[in-house]
Design a protein around this motif. Structure first.
Motif, PDB file in Angstrom:
ATOM      1  N   VAL A  95      -9.119  15.291   3.253  1.00  0.00           N
ATOM      2  CA  VAL A  95      -9.236  16.424   2.323  1.00  0.00           C
ATOM      3  C   VAL A  95      -8.965  15.948   0.891  1.00  0.00           C
ATOM      4  CG1 VAL A  95      -8.610  18.842   1.940  1.00  0.00           C
ATOM      5  CG2 VAL A  95      -8.275  17.836   4.197  1.00  0.00           C
ATOM      6  N   LEU A  96      -9.764  15.006   0.467  1.00  0.00           N
ATOM      7  CA  LEU A  96      -9.658  14.439  -0.872  1.00  0.00           C
ATOM      8  C   LEU A  96     -11.010  14.507  -1.572  1.00  0.00           C
ATOM      9  CD1 LEU A  96      -7.641  11.178  -0.041  1.00  0.00           C
ATOM     10  CD2 LEU A  96      -6.730  13.271  -1.061  1.00  0.00           C
ATOM     11  N   GLY A  97     -10.991  14.420  -2.898  1.00  0.00           N
ATOM     12  CA  GLY A  97     -12.224  14.362  -3.648  1.00  0.00           C
ATOM     13  C   GLY A  97     -12.850  12.982  -3.550  1.00  0.00           C
ATOM     14  N   ASP A  98     -14.171  12.889  -3.766  1.00  0.00           N
ATOM     15  CA  ASP A  98     -14.878  11.613  -3.669  1.00  0.00           C
ATOM     16  C   ASP A  98     -14.314  10.572  -4.626  1.00  0.00           C
ATOM     17  OD1 ASP A  98     -16.498  12.686  -1.752  1.00  0.00           O
ATOM     18  OD2 ASP A  98     -18.151  13.158  -3.119  1.00  0.00           O
ATOM     19  N   SER A  99     -14.040  10.989  -5.867  1.00  0.00           N
ATOM     20  CA  SER A  99     -13.532  10.045  -6.860  1.00  0.00           C
ATOM     21  C   SER A  99     -12.141   9.538  -6.482  1.00  0.00           C
ATOM     22  CB  SER A  99     -13.495  10.692  -8.245  1.00  0.00           C
ATOM     23  OG  SER A  99     -12.643  11.839  -8.239  1.00  0.00           O
ATOM     24  N   THR A 100     -11.338  10.413  -5.874  1.00  0.00           N
ATOM     25  CA  THR A 100     -10.001  10.013  -5.438  1.00  0.00           C
ATOM     26  C   THR A 100     -10.091   8.976  -4.336  1.00  0.00           C
ATOM     27  OG1 THR A 100      -9.091  12.177  -5.993  1.00  0.00           O
ATOM     28  CG2 THR A 100      -7.804  10.813  -4.484  1.00  0.00           C
ATOM     29  N   VAL A 101     -11.010   9.177  -3.396  1.00  0.00           N
ATOM     30  CA  VAL A 101     -11.194   8.215  -2.307  1.00  0.00           C
ATOM     31  C   VAL A 101     -11.638   6.867  -2.861  1.00  0.00           C
ATOM     32  CG1 VAL A 101     -12.588   7.625  -0.286  1.00  0.00           C
ATOM     33  CG2 VAL A 101     -11.703   9.943  -0.549  1.00  0.00           C
TER      34      VAL A 101
ATOM     35  N   GLY B  99     -14.346   2.311  10.554  1.00  0.00           N
ATOM     36  CA  GLY B  99     -15.748   2.413  10.179  1.00  0.00           C
ATOM     37  C   GLY B  99     -16.144   3.663   9.443  1.00  0.00           C
ATOM     38  N   TYR B 100     -15.175   4.397   8.904  1.00  0.00           N
ATOM     39  CA  TYR B 100     -15.488   5.627   8.177  1.00  0.00           C
ATOM     40  C   TYR B 100     -16.121   5.305   6.822  1.00  0.00           C
ATOM     41  CZ  TYR B 100     -12.848   8.815  11.250  1.00  0.00           C
ATOM     42  OH  TYR B 100     -12.414   9.570  12.303  1.00  0.00           O
ATOM     43  N   SER B 101     -17.093   6.116   6.410  1.00  0.00           N
ATOM     44  CA  SER B 101     -17.652   6.014   5.065  1.00  0.00           C
ATOM     45  C   SER B 101     -16.718   6.724   4.097  1.00  0.00           C
ATOM     46  CB  SER B 101     -19.032   6.671   5.025  1.00  0.00           C
ATOM     47  OG  SER B 101     -18.912   8.074   5.217  1.00  0.00           O
ATOM     48  N   ASN B 102     -16.971   6.556   2.795  1.00  0.00           N
ATOM     49  CA  ASN B 102     -16.141   7.244   1.799  1.00  0.00           C
ATOM     50  C   ASN B 102     -16.218   8.759   1.966  1.00  0.00           C
ATOM     51  OD1 ASN B 102     -15.390   4.814   0.764  1.00  0.00           O
ATOM     52  ND2 ASN B 102     -16.363   5.064  -1.230  1.00  0.00           N
ATOM     53  N   ASP B 103     -17.417   9.273   2.247  1.00  0.00           N
ATOM     54  CA  ASP B 103     -17.575  10.715   2.434  1.00  0.00           C
ATOM     55  C   ASP B 103     -16.764  11.196   3.636  1.00  0.00           C
ATOM     56  OD1 ASP B 103     -19.242  10.911   0.279  1.00  0.00           O
ATOM     57  OD2 ASP B 103     -21.095  10.894   1.442  1.00  0.00           O
ATOM     58  N   GLU B 104     -16.783  10.427   4.709  1.00  0.00           N
ATOM     59  CA  GLU B 104     -16.040  10.798   5.910  1.00  0.00           C
ATOM     60  C   GLU B 104     -14.533  10.734   5.662  1.00  0.00           C
ATOM     61  OE1 GLU B 104     -19.195   9.364   9.361  1.00  0.00           O
ATOM     62  OE2 GLU B 104     -17.836   7.912   8.452  1.00  0.00           O
ATOM     63  N   ILE B 105     -14.104   9.744   4.884  1.00  0.00           N
ATOM     64  CA  ILE B 105     -12.684   9.642   4.541  1.00  0.00           C
ATOM     65  C   ILE B 105     -12.260  10.852   3.718  1.00  0.00           C
ATOM     66  CG2 ILE B 105     -10.985   8.339   3.190  1.00  0.00           C
ATOM     67  CD1 ILE B 105     -12.508   5.797   3.948  1.00  0.00           C
ATOM     68  N   ALA B 106     -13.116  11.241   2.772  1.00  0.00           N
ATOM     69  CA  ALA B 106     -12.814  12.400   1.924  1.00  0.00           C
ATOM     70  C   ALA B 106     -12.634  13.659   2.775  1.00  0.00           C
ATOM     71  CB  ALA B 106     -13.929  12.595   0.899  1.00  0.00           C
ATOM     72  N   ARG B 107     -13.519  13.843   3.757  1.00  0.00           N
ATOM     73  CA  ARG B 107     -13.411  15.024   4.614  1.00  0.00           C
ATOM     74  C   ARG B 107     -12.175  14.950   5.516  1.00  0.00           C
ATOM     75  NH1 ARG B 107     -19.087  14.256   4.975  1.00  0.00           N
ATOM     76  NH2 ARG B 107     -18.874  13.208   6.994  1.00  0.00           N
ATOM     77  N   GLU B 108     -11.923  13.766   6.058  1.00  0.00           N
ATOM     78  CA  GLU B 108     -10.799  13.605   6.980  1.00  0.00           C
ATOM     79  C   GLU B 108      -9.461  13.828   6.284  1.00  0.00           C
ATOM     80  OE1 GLU B 108      -8.913  12.591  10.687  1.00  0.00           O
ATOM     81  OE2 GLU B 108     -11.003  13.075  10.185  1.00  0.00           O
TER      82      GLU B 108
ATOM     83  N   LEU C  14       0.823  -1.204   0.000  1.00  0.00           N
ATOM     84  CA  LEU C  14       0.000   0.000   0.000  1.00  0.00           C
ATOM     85  C   LEU C  14       0.861   1.259   0.000  1.00  0.00           C
ATOM     86  CD1 LEU C  14      -2.736  -0.915   2.653  1.00  0.00           C
ATOM     87  CD2 LEU C  14      -2.697  -1.411   0.199  1.00  0.00           C
ATOM     88  N   THR C  15       0.367   2.277  -0.688  1.00  0.00           N
ATOM     89  CA  THR C  15       1.030   3.579  -0.642  1.00  0.00           C
ATOM     90  C   THR C  15       0.707   4.236   0.706  1.00  0.00           C
ATOM     91  OG1 THR C  15      -0.860   4.770  -1.557  1.00  0.00           O
ATOM     92  CG2 THR C  15       0.713   3.822  -3.130  1.00  0.00           C
ATOM     93  N   ASP C  16       1.384   5.317   1.023  1.00  0.00           N
ATOM     94  CA  ASP C  16       1.117   6.013   2.279  1.00  0.00           C
ATOM     95  C   ASP C  16      -0.338   6.470   2.356  1.00  0.00           C
ATOM     96  OD1 ASP C  16       3.709   5.651   3.112  1.00  0.00           O
ATOM     97  OD2 ASP C  16       4.387   7.652   2.482  1.00  0.00           O
ATOM     98  N   ARG C  17      -0.864   6.967   1.242  1.00  0.00           N
ATOM     99  CA  ARG C  17      -2.250   7.436   1.239  1.00  0.00           C
ATOM    100  C   ARG C  17      -3.215   6.266   1.393  1.00  0.00           C
ATOM    101  NH1 ARG C  17      -4.021  11.563   3.108  1.00  0.00           N
ATOM    102  NH2 ARG C  17      -3.048  13.058   1.700  1.00  0.00           N
ATOM    103  N   GLU C  18      -2.910   5.133   0.764  1.00  0.00           N
ATOM    104  CA  GLU C  18      -3.760   3.958   0.912  1.00  0.00           C
ATOM    105  C   GLU C  18      -3.738   3.439   2.348  1.00  0.00           C
ATOM    106  OE1 GLU C  18      -3.268   2.369  -3.702  1.00  0.00           O
ATOM    107  OE2 GLU C  18      -2.069   1.493  -2.087  1.00  0.00           O
ATOM    108  N   ARG C  19      -2.592   3.589   3.018  1.00  0.00           N
ATOM    109  CA  ARG C  19      -2.529   3.214   4.431  1.00  0.00           C
ATOM    110  C   ARG C  19      -3.434   4.107   5.272  1.00  0.00           C
ATOM    111  NH1 ARG C  19       2.185   0.322   6.214  1.00  0.00           N
ATOM    112  NH2 ARG C  19       3.431  -0.363   4.452  1.00  0.00           N
ATOM    113  N   ASP C  20      -3.470   5.401   4.927  1.00  0.00           N
ATOM    114  CA  ASP C  20      -4.372   6.317   5.625  1.00  0.00           C
ATOM    115  C   ASP C  20      -5.822   5.879   5.443  1.00  0.00           C
ATOM    116  OD1 ASP C  20      -2.215   7.891   6.408  1.00  0.00           O
ATOM    117  OD2 ASP C  20      -2.412   9.266   4.699  1.00  0.00           O
ATOM    118  N   VAL C  21      -6.165   5.529   4.218  1.00  0.00           N
ATOM    119  CA  VAL C  21      -7.524   5.077   3.915  1.00  0.00           C
ATOM    120  C   VAL C  21      -7.819   3.778   4.666  1.00  0.00           C
ATOM    121  CG1 VAL C  21      -9.052   4.234   2.094  1.00  0.00           C
ATOM    122  CG2 VAL C  21      -7.600   6.225   1.670  1.00  0.00           C
TER     123      VAL C  21
END
Length: 221
Positions: free
Chosen positions: A181-187, A170-179, A156-163
């Motif tokens: 600071v990424l776009g929905d499609s990126t998440v 238990g975060y949703s995709n929307d919550e991950i995006a906010r946490e 995994l990349t560093d960002r994938e580890r964050d995800v």
């Protein structure tokens, strides 16, 4: 517009009829078959290739847990969603471990049932953060199957580890995006890459993978 193929599995004819009626008239959903037990369900999945299987647990001949295990074990692309009366069903965790993508209450509002089928077809697990929390708590009571980190997580990349860490919490995709600071499609892209690298189907399986490989961050316990 893609049509989502649905297989309804329940030993109660009224439940099957009700669900069939629920999907009637919904443009992007089509009931391709019904089954009254696990044996029929396994056969129907092979024959009909549904996208989503709505699976009851307690049925004659073969229960829903065994049928789910056989369907997933055969590497079917179908997503199995457990039909349950209560979200405290004692079999829920076993169903998720066997490969189910989540659950839907039998008495859920029509709109929620339709939404659940769509979410499952898109690869989203049907678990609220509170249920994911219970799932985490349940696995925390059990010994892990491995204390090694293995090689998959290292891919995994560093960002994938964050995800990964947020998915386990238990975060949703929307919550991950906010946490993050990424776009929905990126998440969504990160999540899909993470699934591929870990060899899992959805976020439920990410949690199970994490516990069975001793990879759960301390903050998620």
């Amino acid at each position: 517009m893609r049509t989502i193929r649905v297989l309804i599995v329940d030993d109660q004819p009224l439940i099957r009829t009700g669900l069939h009626a629920t999907f009637s008239g919904v443009p992007d959903l089509a009931v391709v078959g019904e089954a009254a037990n696990g044996v029929e369900a396994v056969q129907a999945v092979k024959r009909l290739s549904p996208d989503v299987v709505l699976m009851d647990i307690n049925m004659p001949r073969m229960d829903g847990l065994t049928a789910t295990r056989e369907i997933i074990g055969a590497r079917s692309p179908a997503k199995v969603v457990i039909l349950t009366i209560y979200d405290q069903d004692e079999h829920l965790f076993d169903a998720l471990r066997n490969g189910a993508s989540g659950f839907i209450l039998k008495h859920a509002p029509t709109e929620r049932v339709i939404e659940a089928v769509r979410e499952a077809a898109e690869g989203d697990a049907l678990l609220s953060p509170s249920v994911t929390r219970r799932l985490i708590d349940e696995f925390a009571k059990r010994p892990t199957l491995s204390s090694t980190t293995g090689g998959s997580l290292q891919q995994l990349t560093d960002r994938e580890r964050d995800v990964f860490r947020l998915l386990v919490r238990g975060y949703s995709n929307d919550e991950i995006a906010r946490e993050l600071v990424l776009g929905d499609s990126t998440v969504k892209s990160h999540v899909q890459h993470l699934y591929q690298k870990l060899g899992v189907r959805d976020r439920v399986q990410v949690v199970i993978y994490a516990y069975e490989n001793g990879l759960v961050p301390s903050s998620a316990r």
